[in-house]
Design an enzyme around this catalytic site. Structure first.
Site, short mmCIF file in Angstrom:
data_model
loop_
_atom_site.label_atom_id
_atom_site.label_comp_id
_atom_site.label_asym_id
_atom_site.label_seq_id
_atom_site.Cartn_x
_atom_site.Cartn_y
_atom_site.Cartn_z
NE ARG A 15 -72.08 -105.96 -139.09
CZ ARG A 15 -72.01 -105.60 -140.36
NH1 ARG A 15 -73.09 -105.18 -141.00
NH2 ARG A 15 -70.85 -105.66 -141.00
CG ASP A 54 -74.01 -78.02 -95.71
OD1 ASP A 54 -74.56 -78.99 -95.19
OD2 ASP A 54 -72.78 -77.92 -95.89
CB CYS A 113 -68.42 -100.62 -134.04
SG CYS A 113 -66.63 -100.73 -134.22
CB CYS A 123 -65.00 -95.75 -133.37
SG CYS A 123 -64.65 -97.38 -134.07
CB CYS A 171 -65.87 -98.21 -130.58
SG CYS A 171 -67.39 -98.05 -131.56
CB CYS A 177 -68.63 -96.24 -134.42
SG CYS A 177 -68.21 -97.41 -135.71
CB THR A 184 -69.07 -100.75 -142.71
OG1 THR A 184 -69.52 -99.73 -141.79
CG2 THR A 184 -67.78 -100.30 -143.39
#
Length: 490
Positions: free
Chosen positions: A63, A439, A65, A38, A68, A34, A30
């Protein structure tokens, strides 16, 4: 982790959100990448490629998604856990140093050559500093596109791009949509609550216990600089291009963040500092699993898991406040700080609340006459020496600081004992293993839980909590009834 293919595949198949930000999954068929969680059906293993950063996936031609939104993942917890060169560089890149000073400025801050920085970042993250800054710039651009009505030319400049062409090309390459298309897709979303206010969602890895996180910030808030109002922590921000205001409200799945900025070029830095303040890139599962191995802490972790370390948006401010708070109550420390702010802070306007000033910067602090401070002479001297070290640049407590060097420099200053040094290391430097056995709250908790009371013996017992002793401190403090452990009443 991205090199452990079997482990990555298991995380993707189980949609495990704990690993968001640890690695990114690119899908060969694709051309998208992601986050592990996702919601789409996982691809076949032979079609998965794993990358250590969004920038590396982008450089490989993938590129983001649209489902997600991997660019909006929580940051890798490694950069806040480690003190090596790569971690320091990543903290500085997140703080916007490459955008303001370039790669040479980044290298100068770190004390290494540009070549060394490039080589180490590429080896571990698969991308150099420019590509990593570009990925962050793309995320800033998307936020501005979706949450403002700015003209694209102004927006490109605000996001840190040198030209509208670079802005268009980057947005198209990363999101496979033009800036105009991105804005059109976001048009149905609810607008910001008031003109000039940016409304954002800050993601985190679950679980998150807001009680001590926001309780501490609210209980120690300096009047005029910070406040708790209508269920939110609000404060002023000192940023490179002008003052800002932020409102942070915990909700179950994210932190609601509302920013008012003098200049939108400061957006990325403001977001980075808010995430740092709330320790949102922590891996609470890893922390709690380690600490729960101690049967003394286990019941408290099971009751309220996911405690974070409340930090600061300004390390220099916090160091000064730590000195003002030496050997006095929380209320007295707030009073000292408020007087300092009123006399030497820069006024700001807050149309939606009661914030009035920025905390004084190092130069203003260096000009303060210590004799005007209502403190013992020894503490006035400590204040003056610290202010001078910060103003001169001799002491670096910033995002890319060397933790060991900063500790040594603090320890050498008059009036800086272990409590002050470790408190600054925990909340300003962000060292997850900082520990303050002296402390009073820690000593009281240790006594109540049957832990060793002496500092040396408690430190020896705490070896089993390493490298998360700063988080153990939060669980120990939570055994008491101090206001820092509870969200204020609405």
């Amino acid at each position: 982790m991205y090199e452990d293919v079997e482990r990555c595949v298991r995380a993707v198949r189980s949609k495990d959100a704990r690993f968001d930000g640890w690695f990114f999954t690119a899908v060969l068929t694709t051309g998208i990448y992601c986050r592990p969680s996702c919601p789409v059906v996982p691809p076949k293993v032979r079609n998965m490629v794993f990358y250590p950063s969004a920038a590396a996936a982008q450089q490989a031609g993938f590129r983001a998604c649209k489902r997600c939104r991997p660019d909006a993942s929580p940051g890798s917890p490694l950069w806040n856990e480690r003190a090596d060169l790569v971690a320091r560089a990543m903290r500085l890149i997140a703080d916007g140093v490459v955008d303001t000073d370039g790669v040479p400025g980044l290298a100068a801050r770190l004390g290494y050559s540009v070549r060394q920085i490039e080589r180490q970042l590429r080896a571990e993250l698969g991308a150099g500093p420019l590509a990593l800054a570009r990925a962050q710039r793309a995320q800033t651009a998307r936020l501005l596109i979706e949450t403002t009505t700015l003209p694209m030319a102004e927006l490109a400049l605000a996001a840190g791009f040198a030209s509208i062409r670079a802005f268009n090309d980057t947005v198209q390459a990363v999101f496979a949509l033009s800036p105009t298309e991105l804005r059109r897709r976001a048009a149905h979303r609810k607008p910001t609550s008031a003109p000039g206010v940016l409304s954002l969602r800050l993601p985190f890895r679950a679980p998150l216990c807001p009680d001590n996180l926001f309780g501490h910030l609210a209980a120690t808030a300096v009047p005029g600089v910070e406040e708790w109002r209508d269920g939110a922590y609000r404060r002023t921000l000192r940023l490179p291009h002008g003052p800002g205001l932020v409102e942070l409200r915990p909700v179950p799945e994210y932190i609601d963040c509302r920013l008012t900025l003098s200049d939108l070029r400061d957006l990325a830095m403001a977001i980075s500092r808010c995430r740092w303040l709330l320790d949102l890139d922590a891996d609470p599962v890893a922390v709690d699993e380690q600490l729960a191995g101690d049967p003394v802490l286990a019941p408290y972790i099971a009751k309220n898991p996911g405690r974070r370390v409340p930090r600061t948006v300004d390390a220099e401010e916090f160091a000064v406040r730590a000195v003002l708070g030496q050997q006095v109550s929380t209320a007295a420390a707030r009073t000292h700080a408020a007087r300092l702010v009123t006399s030497h802070g820069e006024p700001v306007e807050d149309p939606h609340g009661g914030l009035t000033h920025l905390f004084p910067g190092p130069d203003a602090l260096a000009e303060v006459d210590p004799a005007t401070l209502a403190m013992p002479a020894s503490r006035r001297r400590t204040f003056a020496v610290l202010a001078e070290a910060l103003a001169s640049g001799e002491l670096d407590l910033g995002a890319g600081s060397d933790w060991a060097k900063a500790r040594a420099q603090l320890d050498a200053l008059p009036g800086f004992g272990p409590w002050t040094v470790e408190t600054i290391a925990m909340r300003a430097l962000g060292d997850p293993d900082a520990f303050i056995p002296s402390d009073l709250g820690i000593r009281a908790a240790a006594g109540a839980l049957g832990l060793p009371a002496g500092a040396a013996a408690l430190t020896a017992h705490a070896e089993r909590w390493r490298p998360w002793r700063a988080y153990a401190v939060q669980y120990l403090w939570a055994t008491g009834e101090h206001p820092i452990n509870h969200l204020p009443a609405a």
